[in-house]
Motif scaffolding. Structure first.
Motif, short mmCIF file in Angstrom:
data_model
loop_
_atom_site.label_atom_id
_atom_site.label_comp_id
_atom_site.label_asym_id
_atom_site.label_seq_id
_atom_site.Cartn_x
_atom_site.Cartn_y
_atom_site.Cartn_z
N ALA A 257 -2.86 -7.99 5.93
CA ALA A 257 -1.98 -7.67 4.64
C ALA A 257 -2.82 -7.14 3.45
O ALA A 257 -2.58 -6.11 2.74
N LEU A 258 -3.86 -8.18 3.17
CA LEU A 258 -4.75 -8.04 2.02
C LEU A 258 -5.39 -6.68 2.37
O LEU A 258 -5.73 -5.69 1.36
N GLY A 259 -5.81 -6.38 3.58
CA GLY A 259 -6.72 -5.27 4.04
C GLY A 259 -5.69 -4.03 3.80
O GLY A 259 -6.28 -3.05 3.32
N ARG A 260 -4.41 -4.27 3.83
CA ARG A 260 -3.59 -3.09 3.72
C ARG A 260 -3.49 -2.80 2.14
O ARG A 260 -3.14 -1.48 1.80
N ARG A 268 -8.37 0.34 4.24
CA ARG A 268 -6.74 0.17 4.13
C ARG A 268 -6.33 1.10 5.53
O ARG A 268 -5.41 0.79 6.08
N VAL A 269 -6.95 2.25 5.60
CA VAL A 269 -6.67 3.08 6.72
C VAL A 269 -6.72 2.14 8.14
O VAL A 269 -5.63 2.37 8.96
N LEU A 270 -7.75 1.68 8.28
CA LEU A 270 -7.90 0.76 9.55
C LEU A 270 -6.70 -0.22 9.56
O LEU A 270 -6.08 -0.34 10.70
N CYS A 271 -6.45 -0.88 8.65
CA CYS A 271 -5.39 -2.09 8.73
C CYS A 271 -4.01 -1.36 9.00
O CYS A 271 -3.49 -2.02 9.84
N VAL A 272 -3.84 -0.31 8.01
CA VAL A 272 -2.42 0.25 8.36
C VAL A 272 -2.38 0.77 9.63
O VAL A 272 -1.30 0.67 10.21
N SER A 273 -3.36 1.53 10.33
CA SER A 273 -3.12 1.98 11.41
C SER A 273 -3.08 0.83 12.71
O SER A 273 -1.99 0.91 13.56
N PHE A 274 -3.67 0.04 12.48
CA PHE A 274 -3.62 -1.22 13.25
C PHE A 274 -2.36 -1.84 13.43
O PHE A 274 -1.74 -1.95 14.53
N ILE A 275 -1.61 -1.98 12.20
CA ILE A 275 -0.23 -2.76 12.00
C ILE A 275 0.88 -1.94 12.35
O ILE A 275 1.62 -2.25 13.36
N GLU A 324 3.30 -7.89 7.90
CA GLU A 324 4.45 -7.18 7.35
C GLU A 324 5.17 -8.42 6.28
O GLU A 324 5.55 -8.03 5.22
N THR A 325 5.26 -9.51 6.97
CA THR A 325 5.90 -10.55 6.28
C THR A 325 5.13 -10.93 4.72
O THR A 325 5.81 -10.91 3.82
N VAL A 326 3.88 -11.07 5.22
CA VAL A 326 3.00 -11.47 4.12
C VAL A 326 3.00 -10.33 2.85
O VAL A 326 3.00 -10.65 1.62
N ARG A 327 3.20 -9.15 3.36
CA ARG A 327 3.18 -8.19 2.44
C ARG A 327 4.23 -8.16 1.46
O ARG A 327 4.26 -8.18 0.33
N ALA A 328 5.50 -8.33 2.27
CA ALA A 328 6.70 -8.62 1.55
C ALA A 328 6.65 -9.51 0.66
O ALA A 328 7.09 -9.64 -0.63
N GLY A 329 6.11 -10.87 0.74
CA GLY A 329 6.12 -11.72 0.01
C GLY A 329 5.04 -11.55 -1.23
O GLY A 329 5.27 -12.12 -2.11
#
Ligand code: ATP
Ligand code: MG
Lengths: 442, 258
Positions: A257-260, A268-275, A324-329
């Motif tokens: 989430a932090l990477g995103r 960022r791109v790596l994390c987003v694609s992975f997720i 995604e949960t962490v991102r929402a938080g």
């Protein structure tokens, strides 16, 4: 015309409907004809369901029998729990050697001992304790469960784990008895409380070093027999997979989430694609990929066993959901908190670790526990790719000759087991939520 | 600079040492030009009040001074350090420059004492005992030592803002920036916060204050700056600023606010 009230109005008792049971019933259950019929109808329905379950599951059920035939002889309309009871060891431990089952129990006890301080008011440093569990416990219990010869890495990790567990327990004891940390205790006993920081640190390092050396020597002679993973099974296997999944999905999710949100585009791109990739594929597909495709990409000779592959798949899959949960938080934390942290000079990691994450995690507890519950239930999918976790074990009962065709009872038993586990988790999360939010209502 | 000050005004503590120097600074939000050719020199111990209509860029200006916002052109030099992309410099500047916000921005999951000791312990590397002692000193200075164990959510707005001021002071900053510190407060709490700020000014702290409390400005300011649409339109000593404003926009603004 002016009005001034001259006396205090006395309190009067509330009307009957607010106070007595019959009053409440009249108001809520029998306040109209329609509602009364509904109430009576529902009560009847509940009665028949409960009676049906009672008769089948208890009154007419067979608890002691050698095989399914005997169950039928005893009663045709009742449940045959004898099969489940006969298989109980298999359901819990799979085909783990019966004379080695103590290892599983010890592993469980160790976890309890290690995590107990987390619930103790008087013991401080909870984050460190939790980190210790996540980092070291898997190695100690991993060796305990798998046994065999230890490689160098494993030797070091087991040593580290032993030291960490002992320190953790000692810290718990000093905390409970004297309400001081192990560090404080050691410094006090060695009379160095007022020594300069450097001296204190050296003393602590020396003690840790000695403990490490002693533990290392001890573990060289500690050996338990190897139990191949193919013999692991039942609830034990389910707990291993979901335990590792639970313990690693949160840290993994936080990192993703932090990477995103990173300012560095590549990360960022790596994390987003992975997720996004993992989130758009069903777990069962990921599991199949992990066990069939993954080895194809690997070098010859680099063989991971199926269990490891499955665990990696479960961990990655759940880390992505957790991200995604962490991102929402994180999104629920106002910008002002970041700015407040900046203005007292906290850098990125301290700001995240001390100010942002603690608040975000608090918001996320219901969702996090929800994911944990989902994870626990989803791990039963591994039975499809041929691991004998609890579901696999429950289903093999019907293929065992004495209990041929016994499907219903084992699955109902499994359902009850899962219900209890999941229900406790969700109750506990409710309790945590209330407890944590008590201090700081806005 | 002193000259004829009305009664009740604080003596200026300003020395000749320059602590903030802003030179031809420009900032855009996307295509929107928020700050235009800003020049400003602040000396050590000087107290500057910034006022101006809403949206004129007051907040943006002081947020640029402690690097909460990036500027695109020109230079900002704080405490001898030029602000740039160097993150180490930024962290240093942020430690030396305290800031107090309109909505306090206290950390709700920590007690007041923990709020105050966080920076000293983690950034200033103070021992816990020292940090607690400092914190209690400043809590006494802002007159709420008895609240140390409570959470921010249990305090009134005025108390929270005083805690926020104490939190800044605990870092022992060289400058404190205030962004409308009293605008989110009920009238009866404004005074308690302003009192604390006047006392702070008395100690010789360098302060830049965005505020519409003109009485307060008259009491403490060495310089009053009026901003409009991204420009510094007028800058003067308070006496001259309030009694004899030069610019039409200043006159209009003062007639609306006084
Ligand atoms: N993050 C942002 N992105 C885009 N525009 C912004 C942003 N922050 C502020 N602005 C705009 O920049 C201008 C100046 O904003 P600023 O907050 O500095 O004004 P201000 O003088 O502090 O006003 P107020 O008295 O209302 O606080 C405003 O027009 C505002 O809409
Ligand atoms: Mg503003």
């Amino acid at each position: 015309m002016a009005f001034v009230k001259s006396e205090k109005t006395p309190d009067r008792p509330a009307p009957l409907s607010e106070r007595s049971v019959t009053g409440w019933m009249r108001k809520n259950l029998f306040n109209s004809w329609f509602n009364s019929i509904l109430t009576v109808g529902t009560l009847l329905l509940i009665y028949f369901i409960v009676k049906g379950i009672w008769d089948w599951g208890f009154a007419d059920a067979t608890f002691m029998a050698e095989n399914r035939r005997e169950c039928f002889d005893n009663s045709l309309t009742g449940a045959c729990w004898a099969g489940v009871i006969d298989w109980l060891d298999n359901i819990f431990y799979g085909r783990y050697p019966r004379d080695q089952i103590w290892r599983i129990h010890y592993g469980g006890l160790m976890l309890v001992l290690w995590m107990a301080p987390l619930w103790m008011e008087r013991v401080k440093g909870k984050v460190l304790i939790a980190a210790g569990v996540v980092v070291f416990y898997p190695f100690l219990s991993g060796y305990l469960f798998a046994g065999g010869d230890k490689g160098v890495f494993m030797q070091l990790m087991v040593t580290g784990a032993v030291v960490a567990l002992i320190a953790n327990t000692a810290n718990m004891i000093t905390g409970l008895l004297k309400q001081e940390s192990l560090k404080g205790f050691l410094l006090r006993v060695s009379g160095q409380t007022i020594a300069p920081d450097k001296t204190q640190r050296n003393i602590l390092l020396a003690i840790t070093g000695c403990a490490f050396a002693a533990a290392f020597i001890w573990q060289m002679n500690w050996r338990v027999d190897a139990v191949p993973w193919t013999k692991w099974g039942g609830l034990f296997l389910t707990m291993v997979i979901s335990g590792i999944g639970i313990a690693s999905s949160l840290p993994g999710g936080i990192i993703l989430a932090l990477g995103r949100r990173s300012k560095l585009t590549v990360i960022r791109v790596l994390c987003v694609s992975f997720i996004e990739v993992f989130r758009s594929v069903p777990l069962i597909t990921v599991l199949f990929m992990a066990t069939t495709m993954f080895p194809l990409f690997m070098d010859e000779g680099f063989v991971l066993n199926k269990l490891t592959q499955v665990i990696i798949a479960v961990v990655l899959f759940n880390a992505c959901y957790m991200a995604e949960t962490v991102r929402a938080g994180l999104q629920a934390i106002p910008k002002g908190q970041y700015e407040g942290a900046h203005t007292i000079g906290l850098g990125y990691w301290r700001m995240m670790g001390l100010v942002i994450m603690p608040q975000a995690l608090k918001h996320m507890i219901p969702n996090i526990v929800g994911s944990f519950i989902g994870l626990l239930k989803d791990t039963t999918l591994v039975s499809i790719i041929g691991l004998f976790d609890i579901l696999g074990m429950l289903r093999s009962i019907s293929k065992d000759v004495p209990w041929l065709g016994l499907h219903k009872e084992p699955l109902i038993f499994g359902a009850m087991l899962f219900f209890i586990l999941c229900f406790l988790m969700s109750k506990y999360s409710r309790y945590l939520e209330v407890k944590l939010s008590a201090g700081n209502r806005h | 600079m002193t000259g004829t000050r009305p009664q009740g005004q604080l003596a200026s503590a300003a020395s000749s040492e320059v602590i903030i120097e802003i030179d031809k600074m420009n900032k855009w939000y996307g295509a929107f030009h928020v700050l235009k050719d800003i020049d400003l020199i602040v000396r050590k111990g000087e107290r500057i009040v910034v006022c101006g209509p809403s949206g004129s860029g007051k907040s943006t200006l002081i947020r640029c001074i402690n690097a909460l916002e990036e500027h695109q052109e020109g230079d900002i030099v704080v405490d001898g350090i030029k602000m740039g992309k160097n993150l180490k410099n930024l962290d240093h500047i942020r430690t030396e420059v305290g800031m107090v916000f309109q909505n306090f921005n206290l950390f709700p999951h920590m007690t007041i004492l923990e709020n105050l000791t966080l920076g000293p312990i983690w950034v200033r590397k103070m021992s816990r005992a020292d940090a607690v002692e400092t914190a209690m000193t400043y809590l006494e200075r802002v007159k709420i030592p008895e609240q140390a164990g409570k959470y921010p959510g249990q305090l009134s707005g005025g108390q929270q803002q005083r805690v926020a001021i104490a939190r800044s002071l605990c870092m022992n900053p060289k400058i404190i920036l205030f962004d409308e510190p009293t605008s989110a407060l009920d009238p009866e709490m404004i005074k308690e916060v302003l009192d604390v700020m006047v006392e702070l000014a008395d100690t010789g702290m360098t302060m830049i204050v965005v505020t519409h409390e003109m009485g307060f400005a008259k009491t403490i300011a060495d310089q009053v700056i009026f901003m409009d649409q991204g420009d510094i339109v007028e800058q003067n000593e308070p006496a001259g600023f309030f009694e004899n404003p030069q610019h039409d926009r200043t006159k209009l603004f003062l007639s609306q606010i006084l």
